[in-house]
Design a protein around this motif. Structure first.
Motif: not given
Length: 251
Positions: A92-109
């Protein structure tokens, strides 16, 4: 000490024994990446449906599924060494960076850059060439900055994702048809809508507010033809041209 291999059947092999694990989606696996450093040991698997599945290698189970990660098949995934950061790119012609937050490593853009996912069809200079207005075959209408890419964005068509989910249709079905012509004027940008567009097969012209990066409040419809009122089965012809006066008051 692990290796991974994706398959077109939507499965991947992992671990020293190369055991088969069921995938987080029914699409084919197109890319894989292992996390490193502290935190949960994860394997990210990207699919042809634009889905990213995170697998917990310690517990050998599915950790999280990112179903709306991308609109097209995943092309690449990359975990930053020793950091809870995942990069993804797709068709889709996009590049995204995700951070894995907390001890549960929940992804957030965290960040993203994107452009048209299909060829642009109409492009116009704006703001003395400092910006570009671009409409593509993908039904997207975008504003690009020629100076600072962070200012580039797609103009909102007002809650497309929410409306699509409510109607149980795709976002593409909710969006306006592709833009065929556009006109813009800077003069009254801060006061009201200052862009007009016409769309394939649509008799109306649509207003846009660049100040707010969104679709405007008004739709310009041609006056009804008395003959067509008598023959309601006939559709009005599509609008093919738009213009805005230099003062920005008329369109």
């Amino acid at each position: 000490n692990a290796a991974a291999a994706g398959t077109a059947a939507g499965r991947f092999l992992q671990g020293s024994a190369a055991a088969v694990a069921a995938a987080g989606s029914s699409s084919a696996v197109t890319c894989l990446s292992f996390s490193t450093g502290s935190g949960l040991p994860l394997l990210a698997a990207g699919g042809s449906a634009g889905v990213i599945a995170l697998w917990n290698l310690e517990q050998r189970c599915l950790h999280h599924v990112m179903r709306d990660a991308h609109d097209r098949p995943l092309l690449s995934l990359h975990f930053f060494a020793g950091e809870p950061l995942l990069m993804s790119s797709a068709g889709d012609n996009s590049i995204k960076q995700w951070v894995l937050e907390g001890s549960e490593s929940v992804p957030r853009m965290l960040k993203f850059r994107s452009g048209h996912s299909a060829p642009p069809a109409v492009v116009r200079h704006y703001a003395e060439g400092l910006r570009l207005l671009s409409a593509g075959v993908d039904k997207g209408f975008r504003l690009f900055s020629t100076i600072q890419d962070q200012q580039s964005r797609e103009l909102s068509q007002k809650n497309v994702k929410a409306r699509a989910k409510k109607s149980r249709v795709t976002e593409d079905e909710i969006k306006l048809p592709r833009v065929t012509q556009l006109a813009a004027c800077e003069t009254r940008e801060r006061d009201w809508a200052n862009v007009l567009t016409c769309h394939a097969g649509d008799p109306n012209a649509y207003t846009w507010r660049l100040q707010h990066f969104t679709l405007g409040e008004h739709i310009l419809s041609p006056p009804a033809d008395p003959q067509q009122q008598q023959q309601r089965q006939q559709q009005q012809p599509a609008a093919t041209a738009v213009a805005i006066s230099c003062c920005g008051n008329y369109g």
